[in-house]
Design an enzyme around this catalytic site. Structure first.
Site, PDB file in Angstrom:
ATOM      1  CB  CYS A 159     -34.249   8.888  -4.775  1.00  0.00           C
ATOM      2  SG  CYS A 159     -35.950   8.410  -4.800  1.00  0.00           S
ATOM      3  CG  HIS A 205     -33.772  14.075  -4.244  1.00  0.00           C
ATOM      4  ND1 HIS A 205     -33.019  14.387  -3.033  1.00  0.00           N
ATOM      5  CD2 HIS A 205     -33.752  12.704  -4.057  1.00  0.00           C
ATOM      6  CE1 HIS A 205     -32.613  13.394  -2.293  1.00  0.00           C
ATOM      7  NE2 HIS A 205     -33.024  12.197  -2.967  1.00  0.00           N
TER       8      HIS A 205
END
Length: 265
Positions: free
Chosen positions: A178, A159
């Site tokens: 992440c 992301h």
């Protein structure tokens, strides 16, 4: 020491055998290198700095594919992050959730919002908090403007991020697992173009504020790897710090194996 450098080189040579190299289109994230590299049809098209999981919340090694790109994503806060990071702040700072565009949602199977002011934060127990948190899209959203869905069992994805200054640091293990991508906007454009979405259409979606998920017809393979030593295209040997101590663990395993052999002999 030279012997240790040789051991690390040998270990990483063995690791290279584990990473599939037969895909003409592949996105590789090397955790110790804090870098992402993308190849399409055997052509190198992008390098980008990344931020990976901190040693206490490691980014897992995995193989997957980029299934879709989400514009202006909501952030459904994982339970572990909600309990460890956000609820303690909300308890001592009553305006924290408001300022950072968080909403309290009844459950993972419901979209009903619970008014923040109705919660008695003085008695909130993070481990027993019955609701979930969701952050609205926007400048404060932890996922930035783009989310790249890569199906896996660990709920890990790539992301964007609003915290761009962290990419200026040499060591970038700051996330909760992440992978944050510095060139997320360029990555989104390349992947979508590769799946037949025009540049004009991508720019239209970027200009909007609504959340939009676009599936990819040409799903590029993703390999998240752990390579602390390699030889680059100029023939130079590169070494990186063993951020998760996997090299050290390997060394200890080798010593235990040798002791076992000696014991049996």
């Amino acid at each position: 020491p030279v012997k240790e450098r040789i051991r690390i080189l040998a270990l990483n040579a063995q690791r290279l055998r584990l990473w599939p190299a037969d895909h003409p289109s592949v996105l590789i994230v090397n955790i110790p290198g804090y870098e992402l590299s993308l190849w399409l049809d055997n052509k190198h098209v992008l390098d980008s700095k990344v931020i990976v999981g901190k040693p206490s919340r490691r980014t897992p090694l995995m193989t997957s594919k980029v299934a879709s790109v989400v514009f202006n994503p909501y952030w459904n806060v994982p339970v572990s992050i909600m309990r460890k990071d956000i609820l303690p702040k909300a308890r001592y700072d009553r305006g924290y959730l408001y300022r950072n565009d968080f909403a309290v949602i009844r459950s993972w199977t419901s979209s009903e919002q619970i008014p923040i002011h109705t919660i008695d934060w003085r008695i909130v127990n993070a481990k027993a908090f019955p609701y979930r948190l969701r952050q609205k899209p926007g400048k404060k959203n932890a996922l930035g403007r783009f989310k790249f869905n890569i199906p896996n069992d660990n709920s890990i994805y790539l992301h964007d991020t609003p915290a761009k200054s962290l990419f200026n640091k040499d060591e970038r293990a700051f996330s909760s697992g992440c992978v944050r991508v510095e060139q997320a906007d360029i990555l989104a454009m390349i992947l979508l173009n590769y799946s037949g979405v025009t540049e004009q259409r991508v720019n239209e979606l970027k200009a909007r504020t609504k959340t939009k998920t676009v599936g990819l017809n040409n799903q590029v393979k993703v390999h998240v790897i752990y390579q602390t030593a390699w030889v680059d295209n100029q023939g130079l040997v590169n070494f990186r710090d063993d951020v998760y101590s996997y090299d050290r663990i390997s060394e200890m395993s080798q010593k235990e194996e040798k002791l076992t052999i000696i014991y049996h002999e």
